[in-house]
Design a protein around this motif. Structure first.
Motif, PDB file in Angstrom:
ATOM      1  N   HIS A   1      12.614  -2.611  -2.898  1.00 30.79           N
ATOM      2  CA  HIS A   1      12.865  -1.222  -3.280  1.00 30.79           C
ATOM      3  C   HIS A   1      13.885  -0.695  -2.267  1.00 30.79           C
ATOM      4  N   PRO A   2      14.824   0.167  -2.699  1.00 30.04           N
ATOM      5  CA  PRO A   2      15.842   0.667  -1.762  1.00 30.04           C
ATOM      6  C   PRO A   2      15.273   1.283  -0.480  1.00 30.04           C
ATOM      7  N   ASP A   3      14.104   1.933  -0.552  1.00 28.95           N
ATOM      8  CA  ASP A   3      13.534   2.581   0.637  1.00 28.95           C
ATOM      9  C   ASP A   3      12.908   1.604   1.629  1.00 28.95           C
TER      10      ASP A   3
ATOM     11  N   GLU B   1       0.838  -1.205   0.000  1.00 32.53           N
ATOM     12  CA  GLU B   1       0.000   0.000   0.000  1.00 32.53           C
ATOM     13  C   GLU B   1       0.874   1.258   0.000  1.00 32.53           C
ATOM     14  N   LEU B   2       1.908   1.260   0.814  1.00 30.76           N
ATOM     15  CA  LEU B   2       2.851   2.377   0.857  1.00 30.76           C
ATOM     16  C   LEU B   2       3.544   2.545  -0.490  1.00 30.76           C
TER      17      LEU B   2
ATOM     18  N   LEU C   1       6.276   3.678  -6.103  1.00 32.20           N
ATOM     19  CA  LEU C   1       7.643   3.162  -6.106  1.00 32.20           C
ATOM     20  C   LEU C   1       7.859   2.166  -7.242  1.00 32.20           C
ATOM     21  N   LEU C   2       9.074   2.181  -7.781  1.00 29.83           N
ATOM     22  CA  LEU C   2       9.475   1.202  -8.778  1.00 29.83           C
ATOM     23  C   LEU C   2       9.964  -0.031  -8.015  1.00 29.83           C
ATOM     24  N   LEU C   3       9.201  -1.111  -8.106  1.00 29.57           N
ATOM     25  CA  LEU C   3       9.509  -2.331  -7.365  1.00 29.57           C
ATOM     26  C   LEU C   3      10.151  -3.368  -8.264  1.00 29.57           C
ATOM     27  N   THR C   4      11.031  -4.161  -7.678  1.00 29.97           N
ATOM     28  CA  THR C   4      11.508  -5.377  -8.311  1.00 29.97           C
ATOM     29  C   THR C   4      10.707  -6.495  -7.681  1.00 29.97           C
ATOM     30  N   LEU C   5       9.941  -7.206  -8.502  1.00 29.26           N
ATOM     31  CA  LEU C   5       9.041  -8.244  -7.999  1.00 29.26           C
ATOM     32  C   LEU C   5       9.498  -9.614  -8.465  1.00 29.26           C
ATOM     33  N   THR C   6       9.414 -10.587  -7.583  1.00 28.85           N
ATOM     34  CA  THR C   6       9.643 -11.980  -7.940  1.00 28.85           C
ATOM     35  C   THR C   6       8.345 -12.721  -7.665  1.00 28.85           C
ATOM     36  N   LEU C   7       7.845 -13.392  -8.697  1.00 27.39           N
ATOM     37  CA  LEU C   7       6.613 -14.147  -8.549  1.00 27.39           C
ATOM     38  C   LEU C   7       6.935 -15.591  -8.176  1.00 27.39           C
ATOM     39  N   LYS C   8       5.949 -16.267  -7.614  1.00 27.50           N
ATOM     40  CA  LYS C   8       6.155 -17.645  -7.157  1.00 27.50           C
ATOM     41  C   LYS C   8       6.456 -18.607  -8.300  1.00 27.50           C
ATOM     42  N   ASP C   9       6.095 -18.224  -9.538  1.00 29.04           N
ATOM     43  CA  ASP C   9       6.413 -19.087 -10.683  1.00 29.04           C
ATOM     44  C   ASP C   9       7.815 -18.827 -11.228  1.00 29.04           C
TER      45      ASP C   9
ATOM     46  N   GLU D   1       9.051 -15.854 -12.315  1.00 29.03           N
ATOM     47  CA  GLU D   1       9.155 -14.647 -13.133  1.00 29.03           C
ATOM     48  C   GLU D   1       9.633 -13.475 -12.286  1.00 29.03           C
ATOM     49  N   GLU D   2      10.524 -12.658 -12.872  1.00 28.49           N
ATOM     50  CA  GLU D   2      10.969 -11.432 -12.218  1.00 28.49           C
ATOM     51  C   GLU D   2      10.616 -10.257 -13.112  1.00 28.49           C
ATOM     52  N   LEU D   3      10.160  -9.176 -12.498  1.00 31.02           N
ATOM     53  CA  LEU D   3       9.846  -7.990 -13.277  1.00 31.02           C
ATOM     54  C   LEU D   3      10.034  -6.754 -12.436  1.00 31.02           C
ATOM     55  N   LYS D   4      10.200  -5.639 -13.137  1.00 31.59           N
ATOM     56  CA  LYS D   4      10.260  -4.328 -12.489  1.00 31.59           C
ATOM     57  C   LYS D   4       9.028  -3.572 -12.936  1.00 31.59           C
ATOM     58  N   GLY D   5       8.387  -2.927 -11.973  1.00 29.06           N
ATOM     59  CA  GLY D   5       7.205  -2.164 -12.317  1.00 29.06           C
ATOM     60  C   GLY D   5       6.892  -1.133 -11.258  1.00 29.06           C
ATOM     61  N   LYS D   6       6.222  -0.079 -11.694  1.00 30.25           N
ATOM     62  CA  LYS D   6       5.824   0.984 -10.776  1.00 30.25           C
ATOM     63  C   LYS D   6       4.491   0.602 -10.146  1.00 30.25           C
ATOM     64  N   ALA D   7       4.488   0.514  -8.818  1.00 32.47           N
ATOM     65  CA  ALA D   7       3.267   0.174  -8.088  1.00 32.47           C
ATOM     66  C   ALA D   7       2.271   1.311  -8.249  1.00 32.47           C
ATOM     67  N   SER D   8       1.027   0.964  -8.667  1.00 31.67           N
ATOM     68  CA  SER D   8       0.053   2.034  -8.868  1.00 31.67           C
ATOM     69  C   SER D   8      -1.195   1.893  -8.003  1.00 31.67           C
ATOM     70  N   ASP D   9      -1.655   0.653  -7.732  1.00 33.41           N
ATOM     71  CA  ASP D   9      -2.879   0.519  -6.949  1.00 33.41           C
ATOM     72  C   ASP D   9      -3.044  -0.914  -6.466  1.00 33.41           C
ATOM     73  N   LEU D  10      -3.870  -1.058  -5.440  1.00 36.90           N
ATOM     74  CA  LEU D  10      -4.305  -2.368  -4.958  1.00 36.90           C
ATOM     75  C   LEU D  10      -5.809  -2.439  -5.176  1.00 36.90           C
ATOM     76  N   VAL D  11      -6.268  -3.520  -5.787  1.00 36.17           N
ATOM     77  CA  VAL D  11      -7.694  -3.679  -6.047  1.00 36.17           C
ATOM     78  C   VAL D  11      -8.144  -5.058  -5.590  1.00 36.17           C
ATOM     79  N   SER D  12      -9.440  -5.157  -5.311  1.00 30.69           N
ATOM     80  CA  SER D  12     -10.020  -6.424  -4.902  1.00 30.69           C
ATOM     81  C   SER D  12     -11.194  -6.728  -5.805  1.00 30.69           C
ATOM     82  N   ARG D  13     -11.189  -7.950  -6.372  1.00 31.75           N
ATOM     83  CA  ARG D  13     -12.285  -8.397  -7.229  1.00 31.75           C
ATOM     84  C   ARG D  13     -12.660  -9.811  -6.830  1.00 31.75           C
ATOM     85  N   LYS D  14     -13.914 -10.013  -6.519  1.00 36.32           N
ATOM     86  CA  LYS D  14     -14.419 -11.347  -6.165  1.00 36.32           C
ATOM     87  C   LYS D  14     -13.556 -12.004  -5.087  1.00 36.32           C
TER      88      LYS D  14
END
Length: 86
Positions: free
Chosen positions: A75-77, A19-20, A26-34, A36-49
């Motif tokens: 992220h460095p911070d 959320e922060l 922030l530009l995050l470096t993400l590692t998924l459980k499968d 995959e690694e990616l870099k992306g700018k966090a923009s929002d959290l949403v909930s569906r079903k």
């Protein structure tokens, strides 16, 4: 990845860190459980079903990542956060 898998909510502290990251775009470096690694700018959290997603802007497109499919993000911070289920 099957969307029919039962969603497992993540730890509240990990959610708060995401959320922060979204609030500060922030530009995050993400590692998924499968693996995959990616870099992306966090923009929002949403909930569906009753499934929660992190929206990230990665490589010019918006991706929705199921929170329970994220192994870690960094992220460095905020350092590296290993996501755990609640």
């Amino acid at each position: 990845m099957s969307m029919n898998e039962t969603y497992q909510p993540i730890n509240c502290d990990d959610y708060d860190n995401l959320e922060l990251a979204c609030q500060q775009h922030l530009l995050l470096t993400l590692t998924l459980k499968d693996g995959e690694e990616l870099k992306g700018k966090a923009s929002d959290l949403v909930s569906r079903k009753n499934v929660e997603y992190l929206l990230v802007d990665a490589a010019g497109e918006t991706r929705e990542l199921r929170l329970d499919k994220i192994a870690s993000f960094s992220h460095p911070d905020i350092g590296t956060v290993v996501v755990s289920e609640s």
